[in-house]
Design a protein around this motif. Structure first.
Motif, PDB file in Angstrom:
ATOM      1  N   ASP A 162       1.121  -0.994   0.008  1.00  0.00           N
ATOM      2  CA  ASP A 162       0.069  -0.172   0.140  1.00  0.00           C
ATOM      3  C   ASP A 162       0.946   1.288  -0.071  1.00  0.00           C
ATOM      4  N   GLY A 204      -4.210   3.812  -5.057  1.00  0.00           N
ATOM      5  CA  GLY A 204      -5.165   4.453  -3.079  1.00  0.00           C
ATOM      6  C   GLY A 204      -5.610   3.397  -2.373  1.00  0.00           C
ATOM      7  N   GLY A 205      -5.085   2.571  -2.060  1.00  0.00           N
ATOM      8  CA  GLY A 205      -5.788   1.487  -1.773  1.00  0.00           C
ATOM      9  C   GLY A 205      -5.821  -0.033  -1.603  1.00  0.00           C
ATOM     10  N   THR A 219      -9.028   1.801   2.507  1.00  0.00           N
ATOM     11  CA  THR A 219      -7.679   2.400   2.874  1.00  0.00           C
ATOM     12  C   THR A 219      -8.078   1.519   4.253  1.00  0.00           C
ATOM     13  N   THR A 220      -6.490   1.143   4.813  1.00  0.00           N
ATOM     14  CA  THR A 220      -6.446   0.435   6.152  1.00  0.00           C
ATOM     15  C   THR A 220      -7.681   1.013   7.431  1.00  0.00           C
ATOM     16  N   ARG A 223     -13.167   1.226   5.102  1.00  0.00           N
ATOM     17  CA  ARG A 223     -13.296   0.365   3.543  1.00  0.00           C
ATOM     18  C   ARG A 223     -14.961   0.104   3.850  1.00  0.00           C
TER      19      ARG A 223
END
Length: 333
Positions: A162, A204-205, A219-220, A223
């Motif tokens: 990522d 971007g993810g 993203t982390t 979501r």
């Protein structure tokens, strides 16, 4: 009195424990080779499964080892390919690099590392190979030098990049973000209610697939669920950042369009279900381009299946797979 898996002091289930009928633990055996998914008791002996080439036998009375497997099993669990080399992570804890593209003769194979216990996931970039292990460690290897993370609390069945970070998916549903040069933990989130079986990078993810039956993107810490299956999801793949496919224990593959909204969140649409498999689907891949992708999937029914999808944005699908090849074992890639 019977056998049961029990966590060791580092939180990962790597031991065989013996309990009496009241639930009191009377013996515990530690061996990184043991895979106590199956345990049986008979005639004063305890038999436990193994990542090696045979079962482990212990005396029930005192847990002394009676017999053990004598050779490593290099059954592959994870693969990744970078710059003409195929990396293979095995039950034995070994990671092998196979030089691709040889015109004649056997391929050049070299061993990169030997971890304690199986390697469940792999990722590679800029000359460094990262391995996620059943023991819950991330191991990086570059030019023969090995670096190891702290114990992350659970086995690591999935890895993906990522940006300038590495994300590890765990058995307990965590996404653990680690640095590339030094594998220290930067972030930890729990977006899933089950093991994160597969990850795939997006601009971007990244995508995630889990035993809670969902496919998610983002993203982390932010979501979005794209779609769900009827049973746990084993694998996810992406093509051109526009099309994703997922493989499930419900005997199906799903494919759909994905896009990123102005808010930054991801959504899935025009999801189609691809049929034709007789068992749990263990792996999925996408080839070609997003306007006419080719979907490949491997199943526990020993079949490798293929779908030629005319457009994931229309109803012009082949609804059932063509079994392209039958193998001698279940497939994963």
């Amino acid at each position: 009195m019977g056998g049961r898996r029990a966590p060791d002091r580092r939180g990962v289930r790597r031991t065989t424990a013996l309990f009496d009928r009241a639930g009191k633990r009377i013996h515990q055996v530690y061996d990184a080779r043991v895979w106590p998914r199956s345990v049986s008791v008979a005639a004063g002996l305890v038999a436990s499964g193994s990542f090696w080439n045979g079962p482990h036998l212990y005396r029930l009375a005192d847990a002394e080892e009676v017999a053990a497997p004598d050779a490593a099993n290099h059954g592959p669990n994870a693969m990744t390919a970078v710059d003409g080399e195929l990396y293979i992570g095995c039950d034995s804890g070994a990671v092998f690099a196979v030089q691709a593209g040889a015109e004649s003769g056997p391929p050049l194979v070299r061993a990169l590392l030997s971890a304690e216990g199986p390697v469940f996931s792999l990722a590679a970039r800029d000359g460094t190979v990262y391995a996620g292990t059943y023991a819950g460690y991330l191991i990086g290897v570059r030019n023969g030098r090995q670096i190891t993370s702290e114990q992350l609390g659970a086995p690591l069945p999935s890895l993906c990049f990522d940006g300038d970070r590495l994300v590890a998916g765990t058995y307990n549903g965590d996404l653990v973000v680690l640095g590339l040069r030094t594998p220290t933990v930067r972030e930890r989130h729990r977006p899933h209610d089950g093991s994160v079986k597969s990850l795939a990078a997006l601009p971007g993810g990244f995508l995630s697939a889990a035993t809670d039956r969902t496919i998610a993107a983002g993203t982390t810490n932010e979501r979005s669920t794209l779609w769900e299956h009827g049973n746990l999801v084993n694998a996810v793949a992406v093509l051109d950042g526009r099309v994703a496919a997922s493989a499930s224990r419900d005997h199906t593959v799903k494919i759909g369009r994905i896009d990123r909204l102005p808010s930054g969140r991801w959504r899935g649409g025009e999801v189609q279900t691809l049929l034709g498999l007789d068992e749990s689907v263990k792996c999925v891949g996408l080839l070609g381009n997003a306007d006419a992708p080719v979907v490949m999937a491997g199943s526990y029914d020993f079949g490798l299946y293929i779908w030629h999808v005319l457009s994931p944005y229309s109803k012009a699908f082949f609804p059932s797979a063509r079994r392209w090849r039958i193998t001698s074992r279940a497939l994963s890639f």
